[in-house]
Motif scaffolding. Structure first.
Motif, PDB file in Angstrom:
ATOM      1  N   ASN A   1       0.959  -1.064  -0.014  1.00 21.90           N
ATOM      2  CA  ASN A   1       0.172  -0.106   0.159  1.00 21.90           C
ATOM      3  C   ASN A   1       0.912   1.260  -0.021  1.00 21.90           C
TER       4      ASN A   1
ATOM      5  N   ASP B   1      -8.761  -4.767  -2.393  1.00 22.99           N
ATOM      6  CA  ASP B   1      -9.598  -3.560  -2.949  1.00 22.99           C
ATOM      7  C   ASP B   1     -10.985  -3.400  -2.470  1.00 22.99           C
ATOM      8  N   GLY B   2     -10.925  -3.370  -1.085  1.00 18.97           N
ATOM      9  CA  GLY B   2     -12.228  -2.879  -0.426  1.00 18.97           C
ATOM     10  C   GLY B   2     -13.026  -4.130  -0.391  1.00 18.97           C
ATOM     11  N   ARG B   3     -13.080  -5.171  -1.100  1.00 22.15           N
ATOM     12  CA  ARG B   3     -14.013  -6.301  -1.095  1.00 22.15           C
ATOM     13  C   ARG B   3     -13.353  -7.461  -0.086  1.00 22.15           C
TER      14      ARG B   3
ATOM     15  N   ALA C   1     -10.085   5.022   6.156  1.00 16.12           N
ATOM     16  CA  ALA C   1     -10.044   5.812   5.118  1.00 16.12           C
ATOM     17  C   ALA C   1     -10.372   7.336   5.491  1.00 16.12           C
TER      18      ALA C   1
ATOM     19  N   LEU D   1      -8.270   8.847   2.251  1.00 17.52           N
ATOM     20  CA  LEU D   1      -8.228   7.975   1.068  1.00 17.52           C
ATOM     21  C   LEU D   1      -9.416   8.272   0.056  1.00 17.52           C
ATOM     22  N   GLN D   2      -9.114   8.233  -1.044  1.00 16.61           N
ATOM     23  CA  GLN D   2     -10.034   8.425  -2.252  1.00 16.61           C
ATOM     24  C   GLN D   2     -10.441   7.078  -2.833  1.00 16.61           C
ATOM     25  N   SER D   3      -9.877   5.942  -2.780  1.00 21.53           N
ATOM     26  CA  SER D   3     -10.284   4.766  -3.469  1.00 21.53           C
ATOM     27  C   SER D   3      -9.629   3.664  -2.407  1.00 21.53           C
ATOM     28  N   PRO D   4     -10.370   2.274  -2.404  1.00 20.29           N
ATOM     29  CA  PRO D   4      -9.906   1.367  -1.603  1.00 20.29           C
ATOM     30  C   PRO D   4      -8.688   1.044  -1.626  1.00 20.29           C
TER      31      PRO D   4
ATOM     32  N   THR E   1      -5.552  -1.778  -1.646  1.00 20.82           N
ATOM     33  CA  THR E   1      -4.965  -2.928  -2.337  1.00 20.82           C
ATOM     34  C   THR E   1      -5.417  -4.094  -1.574  1.00 20.82           C
TER      35      THR E   1
ATOM     36  N   THR F   1      -4.302  -3.697 -11.563  1.00 22.85           N
ATOM     37  CA  THR F   1      -3.366  -2.426 -11.152  1.00 22.85           C
ATOM     38  C   THR F   1      -2.319  -2.262 -11.833  1.00 22.85           C
TER      39      THR F   1
END
Length: 305
Positions: free
Chosen positions: A81, A193-195, A243, A248-251, A253, A298
């Motif tokens: 990250n 990725d946030g999942r 976040a 953070l703007q995105s999830p 890794t 990525t």
């Protein structure tokens, strides 16, 4: 073909059970992957499209040097990250920041190098009269190294442990030892990725009257686990709060959320691993391929910029 560096430490490479399944999965995903030690001065990091922190587990002994290396690599490749996340997550003071955002965290008292160990410990025990046992560990640490479990009648031994950490200019942490750990262990939830990807159960690491391990990390008892809905919900809250802390703007890794249950059965955050966590691919069939597919996406994004 995209090139990915998997970052380890020389002493840790043989201990990282994730490396072989990840190498195989990356090969299936069409990624050229190489294992490199973070402190190897001969490596040209700009040759890689991304640099993935895997097991640089000796950084706890030289955090400043490791963070300087991360900053250097960030100017030459894509660090996963990213650097701000690594800076924040390598010191467990982040638990206080998450608690301030109403995340249910295991009660934690930080002892700083300018504090007196014994009075601080006595105050902590007075605040937690229900805790028959407690844990002392460093704020910057990996696995269970330098961590020890104590009973209330061992406060002088515990104060000496704290003093050794403080004398080395290391902050210490005090936490109640929750009895549920001996019965239920910990639940570690992996997110890519946030999942949510998968979860495992860790058996209890700290035994009564056992000195802190001197190894890189202690042997762990790991089995697959299906997390409860309350655990999944809390993990989502933890990641959302992180976040916010990091803007953070995105999830991310990858993330690992380690939970234990309180005396009333409610899950609480023990640790949030965003820097170099074991991801336990061998306990979740298909998880290494899911992660490699994310890496391929990525790396295609890096190549397109």
């Amino acid at each position: 073909m995209p090139r990915l560096a998997l970052v380890t430490a020389i002493a840790a490479a043989a201990l990282d059970d994730d490396l072989v399944p990840l190498l195989d999965a990356c090969a299936r995903a069409g990624i050229v992957t190489q294992i490199r030690a973070w402190d190897d001065p001969t490596v040209t990091w700009s040759r890689f499209d991304a640099v993935l922190l895997r097991s640089p587990w000796d950084y706890t002994e030289r955090l400043g040097e490791f963070l300087d290396w991360c900053a250097h690599v960030s100017t030459r490749s894509r660090l996963l990250n990213p650097l701000p996340v690594v800076r924040w997550n390598t010191d467990k003071h982040y638990l206080a920041a998450l608690a301030e955002r109403s995340v249910p965290v295991v009660a934690t008292c930080f002892v700083e190098p300018d504090m007196d160990p014994l009075p601080t410990l006595q105050a902590f025990l007075a605040e937690h009269p229900q805790a028959s046992e407690f844990v002392v560990k460093p704020a910057v640490g990996a696995g269970s190294r330098d961590a020890q479990r104590y009973s209330r009648d061992q406060e002088f031994a515990a104060a000496n442990h704290i003093a050794r950490l403080l004398d080395a200019e290391r902050s210490a942490m005090l936490q109640p030892y929750l009895a549920s750990v001996d019965r239920d262990g910990e639940t570690a939830l992996m997110f890519f990725d946030g999942r949510f990807s998968h979860a495992i159960r860790k058996g209890p690491l700290l035994q009564r009257d056992e000195r802190p391990t001197e190894h890189l990390f202690a042997a762990e008892e790991i089995t697959a686990r299906i997390p409860g809905q309350d655990e999944l919900a809390l993990a989502g809250r933890v990641l959302a709060a992180a976040a916010e802390c990091l803007h953070l703007q995105s999830p991310l890794t990858y993330a690992r959320v380690d939970l234990i249950r309180d005396d009333d059965g409610s899950p609480r955050l023990l640790e949030l691993e965003l820097c170099e966590p074991s991801l336990f691919f061998v306990h979740a069939p298909g998880s290494a391929d899911r992660f490699a597919a994310l890496m391929a996406d990525t790396l295609r994004g890096v190549s397109a910029t």
